[in-house]
Design a protein around this motif. Structure first.
Motif, PDB file in Angstrom:
ATOM      1  N   ILE A   1       1.282 -11.747  -5.192  1.00 36.16           N
ATOM      2  CA  ILE A   1       0.800 -13.031  -5.717  1.00 36.16           C
ATOM      3  C   ILE A   1       1.920 -13.731  -6.468  1.00 36.16           C
ATOM      4  O   ILE A   1       2.172 -14.926  -6.275  1.00 36.16           O
ATOM      5  CB  ILE A   1      -0.420 -12.821  -6.640  1.00 36.16           C
ATOM      6  CG1 ILE A   1      -1.641 -12.426  -5.832  1.00 36.16           C
ATOM      7  CG2 ILE A   1      -0.701 -14.063  -7.476  1.00 36.16           C
ATOM      8  CD1 ILE A   1      -2.231 -13.523  -4.982  1.00 36.16           C
ATOM      9  N   GLN A   2       2.601 -12.985  -7.342  1.00 35.30           N
ATOM     10  CA  GLN A   2       3.695 -13.572  -8.120  1.00 35.30           C
ATOM     11  C   GLN A   2       4.757 -14.155  -7.189  1.00 35.30           C
ATOM     12  O   GLN A   2       5.247 -15.262  -7.403  1.00 35.30           O
ATOM     13  CB  GLN A   2       4.309 -12.527  -9.044  1.00 35.30           C
ATOM     14  CG  GLN A   2       5.404 -13.078  -9.912  1.00 35.30           C
ATOM     15  CD  GLN A   2       5.981 -12.020 -10.840  1.00 35.30           C
ATOM     16  OE1 GLN A   2       5.754 -10.826 -10.677  1.00 35.30           O
ATOM     17  NE2 GLN A   2       6.744 -12.450 -11.813  1.00 35.30           N
ATOM     18  N   HIS A   3       5.108 -13.431  -6.141  1.00 38.44           N
ATOM     19  CA  HIS A   3       6.112 -13.909  -5.191  1.00 38.44           C
ATOM     20  C   HIS A   3       5.608 -15.138  -4.428  1.00 38.44           C
ATOM     21  O   HIS A   3       6.334 -16.116  -4.279  1.00 38.44           O
ATOM     22  CB  HIS A   3       6.496 -12.799  -4.206  1.00 38.44           C
ATOM     23  CG  HIS A   3       7.425 -13.269  -3.137  1.00 38.44           C
ATOM     24  ND1 HIS A   3       8.743 -13.574  -3.383  1.00 38.44           N
ATOM     25  CD2 HIS A   3       7.198 -13.522  -1.818  1.00 38.44           C
ATOM     26  CE1 HIS A   3       9.306 -13.993  -2.260  1.00 38.44           C
ATOM     27  NE2 HIS A   3       8.390 -13.962  -1.296  1.00 38.44           N
ATOM     28  N   ALA A   4       4.373 -15.083  -3.944  1.00 38.35           N
ATOM     29  CA  ALA A   4       3.819 -16.199  -3.171  1.00 38.35           C
ATOM     30  C   ALA A   4       3.785 -17.485  -3.998  1.00 38.35           C
ATOM     31  O   ALA A   4       4.106 -18.564  -3.502  1.00 38.35           O
ATOM     32  CB  ALA A   4       2.416 -15.854  -2.672  1.00 38.35           C
TER      33      ALA A   4
ATOM     34  N   MET B   1       2.640  11.217  -1.556  1.00 41.61           N
ATOM     35  CA  MET B   1       2.628   9.883  -2.112  1.00 41.61           C
ATOM     36  C   MET B   1       2.665   8.876  -0.962  1.00 41.61           C
ATOM     37  O   MET B   1       3.558   8.875  -0.139  1.00 41.61           O
ATOM     38  CB  MET B   1       3.844   9.730  -3.038  1.00 41.61           C
ATOM     39  CG  MET B   1       4.168   8.322  -3.400  1.00 41.61           C
ATOM     40  SD  MET B   1       5.526   8.163  -4.589  1.00 41.61           S
ATOM     41  CE  MET B   1       6.891   8.885  -3.713  1.00 41.61           C
ATOM     42  N   VAL B   2       1.660   8.026  -0.915  1.00 41.38           N
ATOM     43  CA  VAL B   2       1.574   6.993   0.106  1.00 41.38           C
ATOM     44  C   VAL B   2       1.859   5.649  -0.545  1.00 41.38           C
ATOM     45  O   VAL B   2       1.274   5.315  -1.572  1.00 41.38           O
ATOM     46  CB  VAL B   2       0.176   6.969   0.749  1.00 41.38           C
ATOM     47  CG1 VAL B   2       0.042   5.808   1.704  1.00 41.38           C
ATOM     48  CG2 VAL B   2      -0.110   8.282   1.457  1.00 41.38           C
ATOM     49  N   ARG B   3       2.783   4.914   0.029  1.00 43.34           N
ATOM     50  CA  ARG B   3       3.066   3.574  -0.478  1.00 43.34           C
ATOM     51  C   ARG B   3       2.614   2.557   0.542  1.00 43.34           C
ATOM     52  O   ARG B   3       2.682   2.782   1.739  1.00 43.34           O
ATOM     53  CB  ARG B   3       4.560   3.386  -0.735  1.00 43.34           C
ATOM     54  CG  ARG B   3       5.088   4.219  -1.855  1.00 43.34           C
ATOM     55  CD  ARG B   3       6.458   3.807  -2.321  1.00 43.34           C
ATOM     56  NE  ARG B   3       7.395   3.505  -1.248  1.00 43.34           N
ATOM     57  CZ  ARG B   3       8.587   2.941  -1.446  1.00 43.34           C
ATOM     58  NH1 ARG B   3       8.987   2.632  -2.660  1.00 43.34           N
ATOM     59  NH2 ARG B   3       9.397   2.692  -0.433  1.00 43.34           N
TER      60      ARG B   3
ATOM     61  N   ILE C   1       7.807  -6.082  -0.260  1.00 45.52           N
ATOM     62  CA  ILE C   1       7.423  -5.520  -1.554  1.00 45.52           C
ATOM     63  C   ILE C   1       6.651  -4.233  -1.297  1.00 45.52           C
ATOM     64  O   ILE C   1       5.719  -4.212  -0.493  1.00 45.52           O
ATOM     65  CB  ILE C   1       6.545  -6.515  -2.339  1.00 45.52           C
ATOM     66  CG1 ILE C   1       7.266  -7.850  -2.509  1.00 45.52           C
ATOM     67  CG2 ILE C   1       6.151  -5.927  -3.690  1.00 45.52           C
ATOM     68  CD1 ILE C   1       6.372  -8.971  -3.012  1.00 45.52           C
ATOM     69  N   PHE C   2       7.015  -3.152  -2.004  1.00 47.88           N
ATOM     70  CA  PHE C   2       6.382  -1.843  -1.871  1.00 47.88           C
ATOM     71  C   PHE C   2       5.752  -1.424  -3.188  1.00 47.88           C
ATOM     72  O   PHE C   2       6.304  -1.701  -4.252  1.00 47.88           O
ATOM     73  CB  PHE C   2       7.427  -0.783  -1.488  1.00 47.88           C
ATOM     74  CG  PHE C   2       7.988  -0.945  -0.114  1.00 47.88           C
ATOM     75  CD1 PHE C   2       7.568  -0.111   0.905  1.00 47.88           C
ATOM     76  CD2 PHE C   2       8.925  -1.920   0.170  1.00 47.88           C
ATOM     77  CE1 PHE C   2       8.081  -0.249   2.186  1.00 47.88           C
ATOM     78  CE2 PHE C   2       9.445  -2.068   1.442  1.00 47.88           C
ATOM     79  CZ  PHE C   2       9.026  -1.224   2.455  1.00 47.88           C
ATOM     80  N   ALA C   3       4.619  -0.724  -3.115  1.00 49.34           N
ATOM     81  CA  ALA C   3       3.972  -0.192  -4.317  1.00 49.34           C
ATOM     82  C   ALA C   3       3.038   0.947  -3.922  1.00 49.34           C
ATOM     83  O   ALA C   3       2.597   1.035  -2.776  1.00 49.34           O
ATOM     84  CB  ALA C   3       3.195  -1.280  -5.042  1.00 49.34           C
ATOM     85  N   GLU C   4       2.727   1.809  -4.888  1.00 50.05           N
ATOM     86  CA  GLU C   4       1.810   2.917  -4.630  1.00 50.05           C
ATOM     87  C   GLU C   4       0.356   2.485  -4.722  1.00 50.05           C
ATOM     88  O   GLU C   4      -0.485   3.009  -4.020  1.00 50.05           O
ATOM     89  CB  GLU C   4       2.080   4.072  -5.594  1.00 50.05           C
ATOM     90  CG  GLU C   4       3.346   4.814  -5.266  1.00 50.05           C
ATOM     91  CD  GLU C   4       3.560   6.022  -6.143  1.00 50.05           C
ATOM     92  OE1 GLU C   4       2.568   6.605  -6.609  1.00 50.05           O
ATOM     93  OE2 GLU C   4       4.725   6.370  -6.365  1.00 50.05           O
TER      94      GLU C   4
ATOM     95  N   GLU D   1      -3.391  -2.593  -6.333  1.00 48.24           N
ATOM     96  CA  GLU D   1      -3.425  -3.548  -7.432  1.00 48.24           C
ATOM     97  C   GLU D   1      -2.017  -3.992  -7.812  1.00 48.24           C
ATOM     98  O   GLU D   1      -1.765  -5.175  -8.027  1.00 48.24           O
ATOM     99  CB  GLU D   1      -4.138  -2.940  -8.650  1.00 48.24           C
ATOM    100  CG  GLU D   1      -5.614  -2.668  -8.433  1.00 48.24           C
ATOM    101  CD  GLU D   1      -5.888  -1.402  -7.620  1.00 48.24           C
ATOM    102  OE1 GLU D   1      -5.007  -0.505  -7.536  1.00 48.24           O
ATOM    103  OE2 GLU D   1      -6.982  -1.325  -7.028  1.00 48.24           O
ATOM    104  N   GLU D   2      -1.096  -3.037  -7.889  1.00 45.92           N
ATOM    105  CA  GLU D   2       0.294  -3.350  -8.212  1.00 45.92           C
ATOM    106  C   GLU D   2       0.933  -4.189  -7.111  1.00 45.92           C
ATOM    107  O   GLU D   2       1.649  -5.162  -7.377  1.00 45.92           O
ATOM    108  CB  GLU D   2       1.079  -2.052  -8.423  1.00 45.92           C
ATOM    109  CG  GLU D   2       2.512  -2.258  -8.836  1.00 45.92           C
ATOM    110  CD  GLU D   2       3.262  -0.945  -9.012  1.00 45.92           C
ATOM    111  OE1 GLU D   2       4.276  -0.978  -9.726  1.00 45.92           O
ATOM    112  OE2 GLU D   2       2.859   0.090  -8.444  1.00 45.92           O
ATOM    113  N   LEU D   3       0.653  -3.835  -5.873  1.00 45.02           N
ATOM    114  CA  LEU D   3       1.204  -4.568  -4.745  1.00 45.02           C
ATOM    115  C   LEU D   3       0.663  -5.992  -4.711  1.00 45.02           C
ATOM    116  O   LEU D   3       1.415  -6.948  -4.523  1.00 45.02           O
ATOM    117  CB  LEU D   3       0.891  -3.850  -3.433  1.00 45.02           C
ATOM    118  CG  LEU D   3       1.425  -4.494  -2.157  1.00 45.02           C
ATOM    119  CD1 LEU D   3       2.933  -4.676  -2.216  1.00 45.02           C
ATOM    120  CD2 LEU D   3       1.027  -3.644  -0.954  1.00 45.02           C
TER     121      LEU D   3
END
Length: 66
Positions: free
Chosen positions: A33-36, A1-3, A20-23, A26-28
Motif C-alpha cells: 500500500i505504501q509503495h502504491a 518459513m514461507v514468504r 516486495i517480500f514479507a513473512e 499484513e506486513e506485505l
C-alpha cells in the motif's frame, strides 16, 4: 518459513521493477500500500487493498547447489 511477495512487473501497464517480500500478509500489504500510494499515486481504498492481495504469490526457494 514461507514468504509471500508482490511484484509490480505483474501489473499490466505499470513501469516499475519493485518486488516486495514479507513473512506475513499484513506486513506485505502495508508495504505494498505504501509503495502504491507513494510511487504510483494510488488512493488507499478497500478495492486497492483487495486487488493487491490478489497479486500476492508464495516465494519458491531454490537450492544454490544441487
Amino acid at each position: 518459513m514461507v514468504r509471500k511477495f508482490i511484484d509490480c512487473r505483474d501489473v499490466p501497464g505499470v513501469q516499475c521493477t519493485i518486488a516486495i517480500f514479507a513473512e506475513s500478509e499484513e506486513e506485505l500489504l502495508a508495504a505494498a500500500i505504501q509503495h502504491a500510494v507513494s510511487a504510483h499515486g494510488c488512493e488507499d481504498t478497500p478495492e486497492l487493498r483487495e486487488r493487491l492481495r490478489q497479486l500476492f504469490k508464495i516465494e519458491k526457494r531454490r537450492a544454490i547447489c544441487s
